[in-house]
Design a protein around this motif. Structure first.
Motif, PDB file in Angstrom:
ATOM      1  N   LYS A   7      17.205  11.122 -13.346  1.00 49.70           N
ATOM      2  CA  LYS A   7      18.425  10.464 -12.876  1.00 49.70           C
ATOM      3  C   LYS A   7      18.673   9.196 -13.695  1.00 49.70           C
ATOM      4  N   MET A   8      19.887   9.125 -14.212  1.00 54.28           N
ATOM      5  CA  MET A   8      20.271   7.913 -14.937  1.00 54.28           C
ATOM      6  C   MET A   8      21.260   7.144 -14.076  1.00 54.28           C
TER       7      MET A   8
ATOM      8  N   GLN B  95      20.168   7.118 -25.663  1.00 55.20           N
ATOM      9  CA  GLN B  95      21.405   7.498 -26.351  1.00 55.20           C
ATOM     10  C   GLN B  95      21.752   8.973 -26.123  1.00 55.20           C
ATOM     11  N   ASP B  96      20.737   9.837 -26.131  1.00 56.29           N
ATOM     12  CA  ASP B  96      20.988  11.263 -25.881  1.00 56.29           C
ATOM     13  C   ASP B  96      21.530  11.466 -24.463  1.00 56.29           C
ATOM     14  N   CYS B  97      21.022  10.685 -23.518  1.00 58.64           N
ATOM     15  CA  CYS B  97      21.475  10.822 -22.127  1.00 58.64           C
ATOM     16  C   CYS B  97      22.924  10.357 -22.000  1.00 58.64           C
ATOM     17  N   LEU B  98      23.241   9.247 -22.653  1.00 60.27           N
ATOM     18  CA  LEU B  98      24.617   8.733 -22.590  1.00 60.27           C
ATOM     19  C   LEU B  98      25.583   9.727 -23.239  1.00 60.27           C
TER      20      LEU B  98
ATOM     21  N   VAL C 138      26.313  12.630 -20.976  1.00 64.02           N
ATOM     22  CA  VAL C 138      27.324  12.334 -19.952  1.00 64.02           C
ATOM     23  C   VAL C 138      28.722  12.361 -20.578  1.00 64.02           C
ATOM     24  N   ARG C 139      28.853  11.720 -21.732  1.00 59.75           N
ATOM     25  CA  ARG C 139      30.179  11.643 -22.354  1.00 59.75           C
ATOM     26  C   ARG C 139      30.688  13.024 -22.759  1.00 59.75           C
ATOM     27  N   GLU C 140      29.782  13.887 -23.143  1.00 57.94           N
ATOM     28  CA  GLU C 140      30.223  15.219 -23.593  1.00 57.94           C
ATOM     29  C   GLU C 140      30.339  16.234 -22.465  1.00 57.94           C
ATOM     30  N   ASN C 141      29.637  16.000 -21.356  1.00 62.67           N
ATOM     31  CA  ASN C 141      29.605  17.039 -20.319  1.00 62.67           C
ATOM     32  C   ASN C 141      30.090  16.615 -18.949  1.00 62.67           C
ATOM     33  N   VAL C 142      30.108  15.308 -18.680  1.00 66.84           N
ATOM     34  CA  VAL C 142      30.439  14.875 -17.327  1.00 66.84           C
ATOM     35  C   VAL C 142      31.681  13.984 -17.316  1.00 66.84           C
TER      36      VAL C 142
END
Ligand SMILES: Cc1cc2nc3c(=O)[nH]c(=O)nc-3n(C[C@H](O)[C@H](O)[C@H](O)COP(=O)(O)OP(=O)(O)OC[C@H]3O[C@@H](n4cnc5c(N)ncnc54)[C@H](O)[C@@H]3O)c2cc1C
Ligand code: FES
Lengths: 604, 105
Positions: free
Chosen positions: B8-9, B38-41, B44-48
């Motif tokens: 969870k981020m 960075q991969d997590c961010l 989110v930007r690409e999928n959520v």
């Protein structure tokens, strides 16, 4: 005009891009007293490919001596020039290469005078000339940044130039977007120097930073400038494909080139075979960059790759004691001797070496350097009056292989553009802006913000990456290219027109908004690259077609020049510009041709 | 300890144009190989939510423009690996322009 944009700025020379090429151009141009303005998509010293470079610079051995390095008395500017022409497989522009050799020591001297630290000088091997001056990208761009600040050169950061403005075919300005505030800025100027780098991000797997989306190349194309050699895209072998956090790093490629360590490395396919034995049994992993990348790509495409689409980089056959020693030596050299602070060297490399005692790394071919771009002559003039270009956004100098330093290319061309643009502006007056053109650019840019439904930038990017990865990659063939051209054309003509900013209409730091603009540029570059690749029915240097594996000097010692005219692409074939070295004839196998190019200069 | 598959981020969000004050949004991030903040961010930007504002450029520790606070500590989003739930905030909350992007970066 005021009602169309948020701000209007006037200057003499607008420089787009702030790094190796753009920064150098600005410093040089400032000597003339002309009004200059740098606009850069990032922050100076913290964007572009330059910061990430190895970085090696090249000067001929005699020039090196004059700069106070060990140099190489056997060398001369002529010999350096000959190497460049021969190893570029004769497709290079000889006038530009002569200028490269002539200006390399001058650009290098600038950097040293401005305080750039140099780590070492590459000493001569038995057959090779010593021509390399090793620094780092970080030290390079910090030097340029310091000088630009010292000279108080005006700069707009986090600002993206969206399009160029012309009147009667001459440069009169540009339109830009402040990424942070969302403000639209119109710039009036007499000349523009483009120094915007490559279009790495058009490929899902690449080695470049986020800002390299081919903006300069695409905007030059839109105002009718000629582009050249768009089919020449260099892919770097041994680029990390896995895990996600390391993806795109070329640290293992750099290590592979270090003697004698590089010789202990094995590249393996999924069956554990050292596949280089089948491609170059003499040199194996030490073969040329092109052969190593083509070999690994063939393994991957024929189903013998690693789980994440690469091949294995293996050190498991070495003893633990050897690995421990290696880690110790690397640490000592990097931290104590070089006092290098780069993450890839201080942290990632030791971590990887530790891991590789028991596991293999996965590596593949990342889009790395664009040999094509805006066509310039040896004076960095494009075919549009008032438009100059320098560095990686230009094309045509190298020919089929980037034989020597691209850092030097950026410095050399930046310096030349910085010398000549101030002379040009004295010969012209500021032209009027064409209001209709400004309107059209701004309307098109705002389109995705106004639309409420359609395709999102993320969706379009995914589609684009799928096509570039599958059809316009390292190993090309006619059928895929034909499909690639048609599919990218559709994305440009249909999907792009439906692009919409889906999440937030706030223009401040709106990723979807600026990615929408960049997508158009990436798609334009890809389209032109695929189209020219389809035309070149041979393989040469960094350009490889599976259906035409010969290097055909009889038919294909020609560059492909492409421009937009009346809304259509117009293509010309031009014999490379020759000064001293005449062009060879005959048809050679790809390996024979590349064998002639001994790749004596191994580039990162 | 068994490796987590989803972490969870907890991410600081603030859009001055529509939010009165900042809030935290929690995102589920599927871990797929070693990933950094960075991969997590980007996930989110690409999928959520593509409106998530943060800055990355080089992804490999060169540009230093991805500075954020992870669990209160300042670090580079692109060189900081995550294996467990974490909180991400802008470097200087008082200078936030939007989400994780603040003036001094
Ligand atoms: C990982 C890596 C390692 C490399 N290592 C080496 C090496 O060891 N030796 C070597 O010779 N070469 C190396 N290269 C290649 C070399 O670094 C580049 O070719 C060179 O630095 C390009 O310099 P440039 O100034 O032309 O472009 P860049 O340094 O890429 O700068 C482009 C600039 O343009 C700006 N820009 C882009 N679009 C816009 C826009 N629309 N509006 C405003 N600004 C814009 C960017 O923000 C940036 O400031 C390497 C490349 C990479 C990616
Ligand atoms: S993105 Fe450049 S340092 Fe993190």
């Amino acid at each position: 005009m005021e009602d169309l944009c948020d701000k209007i700025i006037s200057t003499d020379i607008l420089i787009v891009g702030s790094e190796g090429a753009g920064g150098h151009a600005a410093i040089e141009a400032s000597k003339s007293g002309a009004d200059i303005l740098i606009i850069t998509k990032g922050k100076i010293g913290q964007c572009g490919a330059s910061q990430m470079a190895g970085a090696d610079f090249n000067v001929d051995g005699l020039g090196g001596r004059e700069l106070g390095f060990e140099g190489d008395e056997r060398d001369s500017p002529d010999l350096f020039f000959e190497t460049l022409v021969r190893e570029g497989l004769y497709l290079g522009n000889q006038k530009m290469l002569e200028k490269y050799v002539e200006y390399a020591p001058k650009a290098m001297k600038d950097l040293i005078d401005w305080g750039m630290k140099v780590y070492s000088y590459e000493s001569a091997h038995t057959e090779e000339m010593a021509r390399g001056i090793i620094s780092s990208g970080i030290l390079w761009v910090a030097t340029i940044r310091k000088k630009v600040k010292e000279l108080k050169i005006p700069i707009l950061e986090d600002t993206m130039v969206v399009d160029l403005l012309t009147n009667e075919g001459k440069i009169v300005g540009a339109v830009a977007l402040d990424i942070v505030s969302g403000e639209i800025i119109v710039i009036k100027c007499k000349a523009v120097i483009l120094a915007t780098g490559g279009w790495h991000k058009a490929y899902a797997f690449n080695t470049g930073p986020e800002d390299l989306t081919g903006d300069g190349v695409a905007m030059a194309y839109r105002v009718g400038a000629e582009l050249i050699s768009m089919e020449m895209v260099q892919f770097c072998p041994v680029t990390m494909v896995w895990p996600p956090k390391d993806k795109g790093s070329i640290i293992l490629y750099i290590i592979k080139e270090v003697d004698p360590f590089g010789k202990t490395i094995k590249l393996l396919n999924k069956n554990g075979e050292r596949f280089m034995e089948n491609y170059d049994s003499t040199n194996l992993e030490q073969s040329t960059k092109e052969i190593v990348s083509i070999a690994s790509q063939l393994e991957i495409e024929e189903g013998r790759g690693s789980p994440h689409g690469g091949v294995f980089f293996s050190l498991k056959h070495t003893r633990k004691r050897f690995m421990d020693m290696l880690i110790k030596v690397a640490n000592h050299r990097i931290k104590n001797e070089m006092k290098d602070t780069r993450y890839e060297f201080t942290t990632l490399l030791p971590e990887l070496l530790e891991m590789m005692k028991t596991e293999d790394a996965e590596v593949g071919n990342g889009a790395h350097y664009m040999g094509g771009g805006v066509k310039i002559n040896e004076n960095t003039e494009t075919t549009i009056p008032g438009l100059f270009a320098a560095g990686e956004c230009t094309g045509g100098m190298w020919g089929a292989v980037r034989v020597a330093s691209a850092c030097t290319e950026a410095g050399v061309q930046g310096k030349i553009a910085g010398e000549l643009a101030p002379k040009y502006i004295k010969t012209v007056t500021q032209g009027d802006l064409n209001i209709a053109q400004v309107k059209e650019i701004i309307n098109r840019m705002n389109g995705p913000l106004l639309r409420e439904v359609g395709i999102t930038p993320n969706e379009l990017q995914l589609k684009m990456h799928k096509i570039s990865g599958e059809k316009i990659g390292l190993i090309k063939n006619g059928k895929d290219l034909e499909e690639g051209v048609a599919e990218i054309e559709k994305l440009l003509n249909v999907d792009l027109q439906k692009l919409y900013v889906s999440s937030s209409k706030n223009k401040t730091l709106n990723f979807e908004f600026f990615r929408a603009i960049e997508l158009r540029n990436m798609l334009t570059c890809l389209y032109l690259s695929a189209k020219t690749s389809l035309l070149r029915e041979e393989s040469r240097g960094e350009f490889y077609r599976k259906d035409y594996t010969f290097t055909d000097n009889d038919k294909w010692l020609k560059t492909i020049v492409i421009k937009r005219k009346d809304g259509k692409t117009e293509i010309k074939f031009e014999t490379p510009t020759i000064t001293k070295i005449s062009l060879p004839s005959g048809k050679l196998t790809y390996q024979e041709a590349i064998g002639v190019a001994t790749a004596s200069l191994k580039r990162d | 300890m068994e490796k987590k598959e989803i972490i969870k981020m907890s991410c600081f969000r603030f859009d001055p144009e529509k939010d009165e004050k900042p809030h935290f949004e929690v995102y589920d991030i599927p871990l797929n190989g070693a990933m950094c903040v960075q991969d997590c961010l980007t996930y989110v930007r690409e999928n959520v939510d593509p409106s998530l504002a943060f800055f990355i450029n080089c992804r490999l520790g060169f540009c230093r423009r991805c500075l954020v606070r992870i669990n209160g500590k300042s670090c580079l989003a692109c060189t900081t690996e995550v294996q467990d739930d974490f909180t991400v905030e802008p470097l200087l909350k008082e200078k936030v322009i939007r989400d994780l992007w603040c003036e001094s970066l």
